[in-house]
Write an enzyme that holds these catalytic residues in place. Sequence first.
Site, PDB file in Angstrom:
ATOM      1  N   SER A   1      -0.560   2.719  -7.276  1.00  0.00           N
ATOM      2  CA  SER A   1      -0.092   1.391  -6.892  1.00  0.00           C
ATOM      3  C   SER A   1       0.287   1.285  -5.425  1.00  0.00           C
ATOM      4  O   SER A   1       0.258   0.194  -4.850  1.00  0.00           O
ATOM      5  CB  SER A   1       1.113   0.992  -7.750  1.00  0.00           C
ATOM      6  OG  SER A   1       2.157   1.947  -7.628  1.00  0.00           O
TER       7      SER A   1
ATOM      8  N   GLY B   1      -0.284   2.926 -11.417  1.00  0.00           N
ATOM      9  CA  GLY B   1       0.133   3.787 -12.517  1.00  0.00           C
ATOM     10  C   GLY B   1      -0.715   5.016 -12.736  1.00  0.00           C
ATOM     11  O   GLY B   1      -0.481   5.758 -13.691  1.00  0.00           O
TER      12      GLY B   1
ATOM     13  N   ASN C   1       2.723   9.571  -9.381  1.00  0.00           N
ATOM     14  CA  ASN C   1       2.722   9.616 -10.846  1.00  0.00           C
ATOM     15  C   ASN C   1       2.337  10.980 -11.399  1.00  0.00           C
ATOM     16  O   ASN C   1       2.163  11.127 -12.606  1.00  0.00           O
ATOM     17  CB  ASN C   1       1.757   8.558 -11.390  1.00  0.00           C
ATOM     18  CG  ASN C   1       2.137   7.162 -10.968  1.00  0.00           C
ATOM     19  OD1 ASN C   1       3.267   6.731 -11.165  1.00  0.00           O
ATOM     20  ND2 ASN C   1       1.193   6.440 -10.369  1.00  0.00           N
TER      21      ASN C   1
ATOM     22  N   ASP D   1      12.069  -1.842  -5.368  1.00  0.00           N
ATOM     23  CA  ASP D   1      12.462  -0.476  -5.697  1.00  0.00           C
ATOM     24  C   ASP D   1      12.289   0.379  -4.450  1.00  0.00           C
ATOM     25  O   ASP D   1      12.088  -0.155  -3.357  1.00  0.00           O
ATOM     26  CB  ASP D   1      11.638   0.074  -6.872  1.00  0.00           C
ATOM     27  CG  ASP D   1      10.126  -0.031  -6.641  1.00  0.00           C
ATOM     28  OD1 ASP D   1       9.696   0.140  -5.480  1.00  0.00           O
ATOM     29  OD2 ASP D   1       9.377  -0.271  -7.598  1.00  0.00           O
TER      30      ASP D   1
ATOM     31  N   HIS E   1       7.562   0.932  -3.771  1.00  0.00           N
ATOM     32  CA  HIS E   1       6.513  -0.041  -3.486  1.00  0.00           C
ATOM     33  C   HIS E   1       6.901  -0.965  -2.339  1.00  0.00           C
ATOM     34  O   HIS E   1       7.971  -1.582  -2.365  1.00  0.00           O
ATOM     35  CB  HIS E   1       6.209  -0.865  -4.746  1.00  0.00           C
ATOM     36  CG  HIS E   1       5.784  -0.025  -5.895  1.00  0.00           C
ATOM     37  ND1 HIS E   1       6.661   0.385  -6.880  1.00  0.00           N
ATOM     38  CD2 HIS E   1       4.579   0.520  -6.194  1.00  0.00           C
ATOM     39  CE1 HIS E   1       6.014   1.138  -7.758  1.00  0.00           C
ATOM     40  NE2 HIS E   1       4.750   1.237  -7.357  1.00  0.00           N
TER      41      HIS E   1
END
Length: 258
Positions: free
Chosen positions: A30, A64, A96, A215, A218
């Site tokens: 992402s 993701g 991830n 967050d 990102h």
Amino acid sequence: MKSFTQILVAATALATQVCATPTLYLAGDSTMALGGGGTGTQGFGEYLKYSFSGINVVNKAVAGRSARSYWNEGKFAALADLVVAGDYVLFEFGHNDGGSLSTTDNNRTDCYGAGSETCISPVTGETVYTYVFYLLQAGRLMTAKGAHVVVASPTPDNPWESGTFSYSSPRFTGYGQTVVTSLGSLAAFVDHGTYVANRFQSLGATAVDAFYPNDHTHTSPAGANVVAGAFMKGLMCGGSALSAYSKNTTSSIAGSCV
């Protein structure tokens, strides 16, 4: 014996292939993908198209995803079906790929290790390989087609989050360098994480905090644009063949080579 017409057709086809505009394919998560990590965010890959000329940029990053899930879902294989000699593929994963396989498995976590280590998923029962293994296999698919591979370290989480600047290069940086060394002359490494961290340090806490609306991972579109610029700086400083398509010179991009 081939007729003159057959020879002419073959020569024309070869010339077309040689002169075709190359493509840079982006494979990542992402932090690179269209849409980023949700509302108010964007992946840096969407801004790389403005930094190159003479090469198409196609963003195949998917939110993701890890090296493992991108491989298991057949996305690397699909990319290999698209590339031709002279193309480039940028791999950037890591956000991830961590976690633990000992108690749970989210189908993204890699087996811990820098080489051929394997684990058994307690959830799926599959043999899980390392970050290095997945990217090495993917890289070999691309280089077998005559494509170049660029492996980049992951972008940092907000290094000003605590109020004091802090950045430590993750293990995926060394892993990426291992992949590139194994792939050979068609591969190059960009320490994207370090270049982003250095740029963010110079910009200061107030500016950088504003880049993270939801967050600590990102970035906003403005932040993604800075992150893309940091990638280009690392690319130009590193001397990858891909840098020949950059619209900028090394000195015209903010920051210093590391």
